[in-house]
Motif scaffolding. Structure first.
Motif, mmCIF file in Angstrom:
data_model
loop_
_atom_site.group_PDB
_atom_site.id
_atom_site.type_symbol
_atom_site.label_atom_id
_atom_site.label_comp_id
_atom_site.label_asym_id
_atom_site.label_seq_id
_atom_site.Cartn_x
_atom_site.Cartn_y
_atom_site.Cartn_z
ATOM 1 N N ARG A 114 47.113 29.457 52.044
ATOM 2 C CA ARG A 114 46.057 28.547 51.618
ATOM 3 C C ARG A 114 45.798 27.405 52.606
ATOM 4 O O ARG A 114 44.659 27.068 52.888
ATOM 5 C CB ARG A 114 46.396 27.986 50.232
ATOM 6 C CG ARG A 114 45.151 27.662 49.423
ATOM 7 C CD ARG A 114 45.504 27.329 47.985
ATOM 8 N NE ARG A 114 46.048 28.498 47.289
ATOM 9 C CZ ARG A 114 46.543 28.449 46.051
ATOM 10 N NH1 ARG A 114 46.570 27.300 45.403
ATOM 11 N NH2 ARG A 114 47.018 29.529 45.475
ATOM 12 N N SER A 204 38.217 40.189 38.134
ATOM 13 C CA SER A 204 38.387 41.441 37.387
ATOM 14 C C SER A 204 38.090 42.659 38.257
ATOM 15 O O SER A 204 38.719 43.696 38.100
ATOM 16 C CB SER A 204 37.497 41.433 36.150
ATOM 17 O OG SER A 204 36.145 41.531 36.510
ATOM 18 N N HIS A 205 37.138 42.537 39.201
ATOM 19 C CA HIS A 205 36.857 43.679 40.072
ATOM 20 C C HIS A 205 38.002 43.915 41.043
ATOM 21 O O HIS A 205 38.348 45.042 41.360
ATOM 22 C CB HIS A 205 35.570 43.442 40.876
ATOM 23 C CG HIS A 205 34.371 43.328 40.003
ATOM 24 N ND1 HIS A 205 33.167 42.835 40.442
ATOM 25 C CD2 HIS A 205 34.202 43.627 38.705
ATOM 26 C CE1 HIS A 205 32.309 42.847 39.446
ATOM 27 N NE2 HIS A 205 32.910 43.311 38.386
ATOM 28 N N GLU A 207 41.115 43.090 40.537
ATOM 29 C CA GLU A 207 42.253 43.639 39.796
ATOM 30 C C GLU A 207 42.021 45.090 39.445
ATOM 31 O O GLU A 207 42.960 45.892 39.417
ATOM 32 C CB GLU A 207 42.506 42.812 38.534
ATOM 33 C CG GLU A 207 43.081 41.448 38.854
ATOM 34 C CD GLU A 207 43.592 40.731 37.623
ATOM 35 O OE1 GLU A 207 43.248 41.156 36.507
ATOM 36 O OE2 GLU A 207 44.331 39.751 37.788
ATOM 37 N N LEU A 210 43.074 46.990 42.452
ATOM 38 C CA LEU A 210 44.522 46.926 42.651
ATOM 39 C C LEU A 210 45.263 47.763 41.620
ATOM 40 O O LEU A 210 46.246 48.439 41.925
ATOM 41 C CB LEU A 210 44.999 45.471 42.593
ATOM 42 C CG LEU A 210 44.554 44.597 43.762
ATOM 43 C CD1 LEU A 210 44.957 43.146 43.514
ATOM 44 C CD2 LEU A 210 45.163 45.083 45.073
ATOM 45 N N THR A 215 45.598 49.431 48.167
ATOM 46 C CA THR A 215 46.226 48.410 49.000
ATOM 47 C C THR A 215 45.227 47.273 49.149
ATOM 48 O O THR A 215 44.091 47.381 48.695
ATOM 49 C CB THR A 215 46.546 48.961 50.394
ATOM 50 O OG1 THR A 215 45.313 49.343 50.998
ATOM 51 C CG2 THR A 215 47.450 50.169 50.304
ATOM 52 N N GLU A 218 42.200 48.483 50.926
ATOM 53 C CA GLU A 218 41.420 49.394 50.085
ATOM 54 C C GLU A 218 40.684 48.622 48.992
ATOM 55 O O GLU A 218 39.547 48.942 48.645
ATOM 56 C CB GLU A 218 42.337 50.454 49.460
ATOM 57 C CG GLU A 218 42.768 51.507 50.466
ATOM 58 C CD GLU A 218 43.932 52.344 49.983
ATOM 59 O OE1 GLU A 218 44.144 53.419 50.567
ATOM 60 O OE2 GLU A 218 44.638 51.928 49.034
ATOM 61 N N MET B 53 51.345 43.963 38.452
ATOM 62 C CA MET B 53 50.052 43.305 38.627
ATOM 63 C C MET B 53 50.194 41.783 38.616
ATOM 64 O O MET B 53 49.327 41.066 39.104
ATOM 65 C CB MET B 53 49.064 43.724 37.526
ATOM 66 C CG MET B 53 48.317 45.012 37.787
ATOM 67 S SD MET B 53 47.362 45.015 39.312
ATOM 68 C CE MET B 53 46.011 43.929 38.851
ATOM 69 N N VAL B 81 51.974 49.091 45.438
ATOM 70 C CA VAL B 81 50.822 49.987 45.420
ATOM 71 C C VAL B 81 51.203 51.340 44.791
ATOM 72 O O VAL B 81 50.480 51.894 43.970
ATOM 73 C CB VAL B 81 50.274 50.176 46.851
ATOM 74 C CG1 VAL B 81 49.312 51.332 46.919
ATOM 75 C CG2 VAL B 81 49.616 48.889 47.331
ATOM 76 N N ASN B 95 35.688 46.523 33.288
ATOM 77 C CA ASN B 95 35.359 46.096 34.647
ATOM 78 C C ASN B 95 35.064 47.274 35.579
ATOM 79 O O ASN B 95 35.714 47.439 36.591
ATOM 80 C CB ASN B 95 36.482 45.231 35.212
ATOM 81 C CG ASN B 95 37.831 45.948 35.183
ATOM 82 O OD1 ASN B 95 37.934 47.057 34.665
ATOM 83 N ND2 ASN B 95 38.840 45.331 35.750
#
Lengths: 320, 259
Positions: A114, A204-205, A207, A210, A215, A218, B53, B81, B95
């Motif tokens: 950060r 949300s997108h 996550e 993921l 990765t 990706e 997560m 992953v 989503n």
């Protein structure tokens, strides 16, 4: 009963419009109209003022490359080489700057710790604050000198690609140098725009990607880049707009000649904006009017670029 | 293939803050386990540690062990992953990827592992996953439409199809129905009952009737007090938790005396 009461109050309020609302609405509307008026005014000015010389022009304005306008009799000038040079310089800048800007933005948003991200973001913004004449000085005083040997190397090993064919300019004051300086100049605006859209990608997108076992890279390809695409294009087009109109740096770096040349390592080419800046002080006869005509072409190119950008951005709206 | 999850002595921290304290439980394969408890009691946080997560949140970390069959998912040589490819997740708000078609949404995760995918193979996976999510009949004629063009309930089933397309062994669901209307909720609940034939399912829910309807095992979480970490109070067969809970706290919660 209550509903009736409410609706009457509503109607009464609508009739008795508040002064503040009226003023604010009028002010906002006026500002909106003002933009249109200014745009139309500039266009009208360019068209009216250029008409004079265009009517007297002996050459075809759009296809000719000569510039013999500083006379009262039979001027002959054309904008072809200038328009070509303008688009070429801006295109080089765009091709060089966009990938770097996306890379910086991705690094700032997704990879950097950060603290480093904040510092880096600030530094990029600072790049935007440097006046273009300073870029010009830096370009001609330092960059071109450094680039000259690199150009020789490019010619030796990649000379077979027509773009890099010799003989290489020994001064380094070439189209590629101008494009590189322009790329540095438009880097901050593209970076800032892309960074902002990357920050807007909903958690949300990210996550979602993921959780499918993506990765980080990706996830970026799956969720971030598609979502940010309109913003990236918008940023690139803003950058392109700036590169097209940039004057000082190009005027200082490029050693101009009015030819259409694809050879990036040779001196030659010129952009509309730099040409206007260099020629204006000594323009006589139809000269000024002819330069305004060139300005009109620049105006049209920039407008067209922006409209294409809007179109591209809005195209797959359904999917955004 | 569905796998068993074995959690022992798990603590979850956000930075220095202990969010969930000392959870141990076993989740059987081919069953539905529901986590209930009041808001902020750590059940979602705990759920997210089951496929790592939680690591998306800066500063989040765990102590303790989570075994997936015999594999420790927190072992140093395990890539998060890989864990997430094995343990899928469905979120509270549907989503789907907004820039992708229904078809591309379903195949998105599968493509990560299998770059070169023949069209016929992809078609087959998309159909199988959408059928598995009870969505095929509704969307088969418009697979090229954006995922976002579907209703909320359909979007959530699309997300489930996307999750099962990668053939995980466990499916985690974080309040999957809380943004949906009752009809869509019913569709998801039916789906959950079907999915447990093949998967280990863990669902977080605020809706106790839902827990009672869909789950075989229910785990009740609660805060030890304001500012204190969340804890697993009781876990047992759903029937028993809702009729004869062992702990007073559980009884208070399910009878609606607090929470």
């Amino acid at each position: 009963m209550t509903t009736t009461d409410l609706s009457t109050t509503g109607r009464a309020q609508r009739q008795r419009r508040r002064l503040g609302d009226v003023l604010f609405a009028a002010g906002a509307q006026g500002s909106g109209i003002l933009i249109l008026a200014i745009l139309a005014g500039v266009a009208a000015f360019l068209i009216l003022q250029s008409f004079d010389s265009l009517a007297a022009n002996q050459a075809n304005f759009l296809t000719s490359s000569e510039w013999d306008a500083n006379t009262r009799e039979e001027p002959s000038f054309g904008v072809a080489a200038l328009a070509f040079g303008t688009v070429l310089a801006a295109a080089i800048a765009l091709v060089l700057a966009t990938p770097v800007a996306i890379g910086i933005a991705l690094f700032i948003v997704f990879y950097a710790p950060r603290r480093i991200a904040a510092i880096l973001g600030y530094l990029v913004d600072l790049l935007a604050a440097i006046p273009s004449v300073v870029y010009g000085l830096w370009g001609i005083g330092w960059l071109v000198v450094q680039l000259a040997p690199f150009y020789a190397w490019l010619e030796t090993y990649f000379g077979w690609i027509p773009l890099f064919a010799g003989p290489v300019s020994t001064t380094g004051r070439t189209m590629l140098s101008a494009g590189i300086v322009l790329a540095v100049m438009i880097l901050p605006i593209i970076t800032a725009m892309t960074r902002d859209v990357f920050l807007q990608v909903p958690q949300s997108h990210r996550e979602a990607a993921l959780a499918l076992g993506a990765t980080r890279w990706e996830m970026i390809r799956m969720a971030v880049l598609p979502f940010g695409r309109p913003g990236i294009i918008g940023g690139a087009m803003l950058g392109l707009g700036r590169a097209l109109g940039e004057t000082m740096a190009v005027a200082m770096i490029l050693s101009p000649s009015l030819v259409i040349s694809w050879f990036l390592l040779q001196s030659g080419n010129q952009t509309i904006a730099a040409h206007i800046a260099l020629q204006y002080p000594e323009a006589t006869g139809y000269g000024v009017s002819a330069l305004i005509a060139a300005g009109l072409v620049l105006f049209a190119i920039t407008l067209a670029v922006n409209m294409v950008a809007r179109f591209v951005v809005s195209r797959r709206k359904e999917f955004a | 293939m569905a796998k068993r999850i074995d959690v022992s002595g798990l603590h979850v921290y956000y930075g220095d803050f202990l969010a969930v304290e000392d959870v141990s439980m076993t989740i059987e394969p081919r069953s539905v386990t529901a986590f209930i408890g009041s808001s902020g009691c750590g059940k979602s946080t705990f759920l997210r540690t089951l496929n790592r997560m939680h690591e998306v949140t800066p500063g989040a970390r765990v102590e303790g062990k989570v075994l997936l069959d015999d594999q420790d998912i927190y072992a140093p040589d395990v890539d998060p992953v890989e864990v997430r490819r094995e343990v899928g997740m469905v979120f509270q708000r549907p989503n789907p990827f907004p820039t992708m078609s229904i078809y591309d949404n379903v195949i998105a995760g599968y493509k990560l592992n299998n770059r070169r995918l023949r069209k016929s193979e992809a078609d087959e996976i998309v159909e199988r996953s959408l059928r598995g999510a009870n969505l095929w009949e509704e969307v088969k004629d418009r697979l090229d439409r954006p995922g976002a063009s579907l209703s909320g309930g359909q979007q959530q089933r699309l997300c489930i199809a996307r999750a099962i397309a990668v053939e995980p062994s466990v499916l985690l669901m974080d309040e999957p129905c809380s943004a949906l209307d009752p009809i869509s909720t019913l569709a998801i609940e039916d789906l959950i009952s079907q999915l447990k034939e093949n998967y280990t399912i863990v669902i977080v829910t605020h809706n106790m009737q839902q827990a009672a309807r869909v789950s075989d095992v229910t785990a009740f979480f609660n805060l030890a007090g304001t500012g204190k970490p969340g804890k697993l109070i009781e876990i047992g067969e759903t029937n028993k938790i809702f009729t004869k809970p062992e702990k007073k706290e559980t009884e208070n919660y399910i009878t609606g005396r607090f929470g």
